[in-house]
Scaffold this active site. Structure first.
Site, PDB file in Angstrom:
ATOM      1  N   ASP A  67       1.085  -1.197   0.208  1.00 36.18           N
ATOM      2  CA  ASP A  67      -0.107  -0.687  -0.409  1.00 36.18           C
ATOM      3  C   ASP A  67       0.664   1.504   0.267  1.00 36.18           C
ATOM      4  OD1 ASP A  67       0.879  -0.560   2.801  1.00 36.18           O
ATOM      5  OD2 ASP A  67      -0.978  -0.594   3.459  1.00 36.18           O
ATOM      6  N   ASN A 136      -8.393  -3.389  14.038  1.00 36.26           N
ATOM      7  CA  ASN A 136      -9.504  -2.996  13.166  1.00 36.26           C
ATOM      8  C   ASN A 136      -9.555  -4.604  12.720  1.00 36.26           C
ATOM      9  OD1 ASN A 136      -8.640  -2.377  11.146  1.00 36.26           O
ATOM     10  ND2 ASN A 136      -9.726  -0.537  10.946  1.00 36.26           N
ATOM     11  N   HIS A 138      -7.269  -4.973   9.689  1.00 30.74           N
ATOM     12  CA  HIS A 138      -7.303  -4.847   7.976  1.00 30.74           C
ATOM     13  C   HIS A 138      -6.130  -5.606   7.652  1.00 30.74           C
ATOM     14  CE1 HIS A 138      -5.555  -0.364   9.346  1.00 30.74           C
ATOM     15  NE2 HIS A 138      -4.558  -1.368   9.010  1.00 30.74           N
ATOM     16  N   GLU A 143     -10.024  -2.545   4.790  1.00 33.24           N
ATOM     17  CA  GLU A 143     -11.097  -1.962   6.100  1.00 33.24           C
ATOM     18  C   GLU A 143     -12.084  -2.717   5.734  1.00 33.24           C
ATOM     19  OE1 GLU A 143      -9.434  -0.376   8.177  1.00 33.24           O
ATOM     20  OE2 GLU A 143      -9.000   1.480   7.283  1.00 33.24           O
TER      21      GLU A 143
END
Length: 246
Positions: A67, A136, A138, A143
């Protein structure tokens, strides 16, 4: 999934480096998928040490990063391009033309994403993909959502991810709100996946990834569907697991 619980972050980092080194030794022209953030830094440091001792040679390796932030140029100190060169690429012998990092700057981000997928596919996919995990769940910047994009794409970062990443910036207002992320298709098509997690703050995410329901609301749980996943965690990250394997 194969879970290994290590004593601490350093032991986890040494083990991670040994797995990457074994991949490169067995297949010198390996395509490596690489991650950023604080978790893989120890792994990169150990790989650099191995390289300096002539224990590993990266000259045939091709790398693809997961990313990049949208809006940050490559020379920005908080860009992932800068991170990779500062923490790894400048210290080993991977040829620059074999390093692929998606650009977060350009007039046509969709085209940038499309070309990135084409580059991955033209090299035959990823042999070993290194992943971290967000609190979370990801992976990359995929996400939690009711659906996930399969291809490289622009993603709007969640408030939790922005808050987590604000420690790297002078102000939370400086944290980019969007990023380009490799999609779940390229990640799941990787021949082997290595997931790293350290610290008590990752314990809940690891529990859900390994023992939880498979859901796009916790992207890491999709790794349960992959045939060859190694998960390395330290004791703190493993504390919520009912049983642990070493």
């Amino acid at each position: 999934m194969r879970l290994q619980v290590l004593e601490d972050y350093e032991e986890m980092s040494v083990k991670a480096a040994s797995i990457v080194a074994s991949q490169v030794t067995l297949k010198p022209d390996s395509n490596l998928g690489l991650a950023t953030g604080s978790t893989p830094l120890g792994m990169y440091n150990n790989l650099i040490k191995m390289y300096k001792k002539n224990l590993i040679n990266f000259k045939e390796v091709v790398t693809f990063n997961l990313d990049e932030y949208v809006g940050l140029p490559a020379d920005h100190p908080q860009s992932y391009h800068y991170y990779m060169f500062d923490n790894f690429f400048d210290k080993v012998n991977i040829p620059p033309e074999k390093i692929y990092i998606p650009s977060g700057v350009g007039d046509d981000l969709k085209q940038i994403c499309k070309k990135y997928d084409q580059s991955i596919n033209s090299h035959g996919g990823i042999d070993l993909q290194v992943l971290g995990i967000g609190k979370n769940g990801h992976i990359g910047f995929n996400e939690p959502d009711n659906k996930l994009r399969t291809n490289t794409h622009v993603v709007k970062l969640t408030e939790e991810t922005i808050n987590d990443n604000s420690r790297f910036f002078d102000s939370i207002d400086d944290v980019p709100k969007k990023a380009i992320s490799m999609g779940m298709s390229s990640i799941m098509k990787s021949k082997k996946i290595l997931l790293l997690a350290s610290g008590e703050q990752k314990a809940e995410a690891i529990k859900k990834a390994i023992n939880g329901e498979i859901t796009t609301e916790h992207p890491a749980s999709l790794l349960q569907l992959h045939s060859d996943v190694i998960i390395l965690v330290d004791k703190n990250a493993a504390k919520l697991l009912a049983t642990t394997n070493t």
